[in-house]
Design a protein around this motif. Structure first.
Motif, PDB file in Angstrom:
ATOM      1  N   GLY A   1       0.820  -1.208   0.000  1.00  0.00           N
ATOM      2  CA  GLY A   1       0.000   0.000   0.000  1.00  0.00           C
ATOM      3  C   GLY A   1       0.856   1.261   0.000  1.00  0.00           C
ATOM      4  O   GLY A   1       0.614   2.190  -0.766  1.00  0.00           O
ATOM      5  N   ARG A   2       1.897   1.266   0.834  1.00  0.00           N
ATOM      6  CA  ARG A   2       2.766   2.446   0.922  1.00  0.00           C
ATOM      7  C   ARG A   2       3.467   2.698  -0.395  1.00  0.00           C
ATOM      8  O   ARG A   2       3.593   3.838  -0.842  1.00  0.00           O
ATOM      9  CB  ARG A   2       3.809   2.249   2.029  1.00  0.00           C
ATOM     10  CG  ARG A   2       3.229   2.239   3.420  1.00  0.00           C
ATOM     11  CD  ARG A   2       3.008   3.642   3.971  1.00  0.00           C
ATOM     12  NE  ARG A   2       4.260   4.233   4.430  1.00  0.00           N
ATOM     13  CZ  ARG A   2       4.763   5.363   3.961  1.00  0.00           C
ATOM     14  NH1 ARG A   2       4.133   6.018   3.024  1.00  0.00           N
ATOM     15  NH2 ARG A   2       5.893   5.840   4.425  1.00  0.00           N
ATOM     16  N   SER A   3       3.959   1.640  -1.046  1.00  0.00           N
ATOM     17  CA  SER A   3       4.706   1.846  -2.285  1.00  0.00           C
ATOM     18  C   SER A   3       3.780   2.155  -3.457  1.00  0.00           C
ATOM     19  O   SER A   3       4.241   2.530  -4.523  1.00  0.00           O
ATOM     20  CB  SER A   3       5.579   0.630  -2.596  1.00  0.00           C
ATOM     21  OG  SER A   3       4.796  -0.405  -3.106  1.00  0.00           O
ATOM     22  N   LEU A   4       2.473   2.005  -3.260  1.00  0.00           N
ATOM     23  CA  LEU A   4       1.538   2.455  -4.295  1.00  0.00           C
ATOM     24  C   LEU A   4       1.192   3.925  -4.110  1.00  0.00           C
ATOM     25  O   LEU A   4       0.408   4.479  -4.876  1.00  0.00           O
ATOM     26  CB  LEU A   4       0.261   1.611  -4.267  1.00  0.00           C
ATOM     27  CG  LEU A   4       0.409   0.154  -4.700  1.00  0.00           C
ATOM     28  CD1 LEU A   4      -0.840  -0.633  -4.410  1.00  0.00           C
ATOM     29  CD2 LEU A   4       0.751   0.068  -6.174  1.00  0.00           C
ATOM     30  N   GLY A   5       1.756   4.538  -3.072  1.00  0.00           N
ATOM     31  CA  GLY A   5       1.574   5.972  -2.906  1.00  0.00           C
ATOM     32  C   GLY A   5       0.718   6.364  -1.720  1.00  0.00           C
ATOM     33  O   GLY A   5       0.414   7.536  -1.552  1.00  0.00           O
ATOM     34  N   ALA A   6       0.338   5.394  -0.874  1.00  0.00           N
ATOM     35  CA  ALA A   6      -0.482   5.737   0.283  1.00  0.00           C
ATOM     36  C   ALA A   6       0.384   6.370   1.361  1.00  0.00           C
ATOM     37  O   ALA A   6       1.508   5.934   1.594  1.00  0.00           O
ATOM     38  CB  ALA A   6      -1.157   4.485   0.837  1.00  0.00           C
TER      39      ALA A   6
END
Ligand SMILES: Nc1ncnc2c1ncn2[C@@H]1O[C@H](COP(=O)(O)OP(=O)(O)OP(=O)(O)O)[C@@H](O)[C@H]1O
Ligand SMILES: [Mg+2]
Lengths: 286, 268
Positions: free
Chosen positions: A190-195
């Motif tokens: 999730g974080r590396s998708l921009g969250a």
């Protein structure tokens, strides 16, 4: 030259993606569900038959009234107040008990999830609270009744708190273990998708933990219903627990059984609603 | 064996990835347990648009390295740069594909793909169209509304691809992405990946255990030595593109594989 075939069993991924196969194997086919229903009904009918037989052999309605006597009492008190003077119908008693349980349970769920969330994220808070929970968890709410009467009197406060202290530890444990079980890689994805960290916390970590937390809510709800009779021992003048206690003292056994029946029906209804919520939250169980 | 030189770098282009003297250690569970050095003095440069394979024994720090590039962890010492900028945290410019697809099981395939744009509050009709297009590219046109548990293993991997590609990453970080797949699906996914890479011209850092996979996919293969992890040798793969699984039968390929294997087994 052949390909280097690497034999790897499909690894355990996130909670949802693993156990589908086993769930399917458990048999959710149409034929299976009809059979289950039929057997369930058979079990109920058999129980009623044994009940009827015993009451016939004993021949004493105070010890065990017949099935139809209990049923007619139940029906009667749905519209007739108990006690006769300044009393309430079974419906109203059920409403009172349901309200008490919902209030204590809802507050307990909010507190439990909040505390559990903090415990799962901040390790020193976890170390601080872990022993406390371990110590208080095995205590029955019943044990606190005398204390709570001394501290809070005999109003709604001790009843609310008694249900609350039954719910909170269950919810804390459910929340902590649910959050612990979320794979770090899922949050990292999730974080590396921009969250942002907060967005990932809400939409991945908490969301992923939601189904087991709802299971915890079901368990806590069951626990709250099991403690309602004890809770309504405290100078109550209404509620299903009060009906059962009072009717018991007056040897009105059919009414005691009616109260028990009402509790089990309400318990099933509330549990059914939560199961629906669970199905909604976890698509793998649909 | 060619060491780090390789083809002349296309003039002024900044390297896509630069690792300079990277060191990383992990402390044990107890305070007395010795520190475990996962990486020590690791240097590597990846050219823009290059397909680089990282190969090494288990526990040599490949995942640790990738986690630092993704921004999940920071190095103790040294520099980790992508496009000349130090990595400070995770971001959508670097797409990460894990060994398991790590789809969100509560979202449909399309919603999984749209998770990134939604999280960044950039969801437009244009992105939506792009997501649908990407799902078509990865062969999941009919699976928009399917949940991850309703997809096969290979389909889940392709959905994870689409979810990353919708963000238009400049760099793809892949940690043994096909390790859990059966041999047939794996070959299909390798072909798919090569096709994609040639079309989109992104830089790829690809971790694998498999010598053949590394030789088939990579422009260069970086062979790592075990504990602590270092880049032992960087082997240029000068096989013509486009490559396919049939190329693995050729003599050049077999010789290349032997070279890589020797580098891998070479003790210091
Ligand atoms: N979170 C952690 N805590 C402690 N030690 C760690 C942690 N992550 C990795 N290590 C250690 O760092 C070293 C490198 O680990 P890493 O996962 O990067 O290896 P790898 O090359 O990816 O191995 P594999 O091919 O088996 O995936 C190992 O010795 C491992 O024990
Ligand atoms: Mg690894």
């Amino acid at each position: 030259m052949t390909t280097d075939v690497v034999v790897v069993v499909e690894p355990a991924t996130s909670s949802g993606q693993t156990s589908t196969a086993s769930r399917r194997a458990a048999g959710r086919s149409r034929g299976g569900s009809w059979r289950r229903l039929a057997f369930g009904l058979l079990g109920l009918i058999l129980t009623a038959a044994v009940w009827q037989l015993v009451s016939y052999v004993k021949g004493d309605p105070v010890i065990l009234p017949s099935v139809q006597r209990t049923a007619s009492t139940f029906w009667e008190y749905l519209s007739q107040p108990y006690p006769a003077v300044q009393g309430k119908t079974l419906w109203q008693h059920a409403l009172v008990s349901g309200g008490r349980i919902l209030a204590g349970w809802a507050a307990g769920v909010v507190i439990g999830v909040a505390v559990g969330g903090v415990m799962a994220s901040v390790s020193f808070v976890r170390h601080l609270l872990d022993p406390l929970i371990e110590i208080t968890r095995p205590l029955p709410p019943l044990a606190f009744i005398p204390l709570f009467i001394v501290w809070f009197g005999i109003g709604e406060t001790p009843k609310f708190l008694l249900i609350l202290i039954g719910v909170v530890p269950v919810m804390i444990i459910a929340t902590v273990s649910a959050l612990d079980a979320v794979p770090t890689e899922l949050v990292q994805a999730g974080r590396s998708l921009g969250a942002s960290p907060l967005w990932a916390l809400l939409t991945v970590r908490l969301r992923s933990a939601l189904p087991p937390i709802i299971t915890g809510m079901r368990l806590a709800m069951g626990g709250a219903w099991t403690s309602i009779v004890a809770v309504e021992l405290i100078a109550a003048t209404s509620g299903l627990g009060y009906v059962i206690n009072n009717a018991g003292v007056n040897l009105q056994t059919p009414l005691v059984l009616s109260g028990i029946l009402a509790i089990s029906v309400l318990g099933i209804v509330f549990d059914g609603l939560l199961r629906l919520l669970h199905r909604f939250a976890d698509p793998t169980t649909r | 064996m060619t060491l780090t030189q390789g083809l002349p770098v296309s003039t002024a282009a900044r390297p896509a990835v630069e690792l300079i003297g990277v060191k990383k250690h992990f402390t044990g569970r107890s305070r007395r347990a010795p520190k475990r050095v996962a990486l020590d003095g690791f240097d590597l440069t990846v050219r823009p648009g290059e397909f680089l394979c990282l190969l090494g024994p288990s526990g040599c720090g490949k995942s640790t390295l990738l986690n630092m590039l993704a921004g999940f962890t920071q190095p103790d010492r040294g520099q980790v740069l992508t496009d000349g900028e130090p990595v400070t945290g995770p971001g959508p410019d670097r797409g990460v594909l894990f060994q398991t697809p790590m789809l969100f099981p509560w979202l449909t395939t399309l919603d999984n793909v749209l998770y990134g744009p939604r999280a960044r509050h950039e969801l437009t009709a244009e992105t939506r169209r792009r997501a649908v297009e990407l799902l078509e590219t990865v062969g999941l046109a009919d699976a928009h509304d399917a949940f991850p548990h309703e997809l096969s293993g290979g389909m889940r991997h392709r959905a994870a691809f689409a979810r990353v590609l919708v963000n238009r990453p400049r760099l793809l970080l892949m940690d043994e992405p096909f390790g859990a797949l059966d041999a047939i699906t794996r070959v299909a996914m390798q072909r798919f990946l090569l096709h994609l890479w040639q079309r989109e011209q992104i830089t790829i850092v690809f971790v694998t255990h498999d010598v053949e996979e590394a030789a088939l996919l990579g422009d260069r293969v970086c062979v790592m030595s075990g504990s602590p992890g270092r880049a032992r040798a960087v082997i240029e793969v000068d096989l013509p593109r486009p490559r396919s699984i049939e190329d693995t039968e050729t003599l050049e390929f077999v010789q290349l594989k032997r070279r890589i294997r020797e580098a891998l087994e070479d003790d210091h």
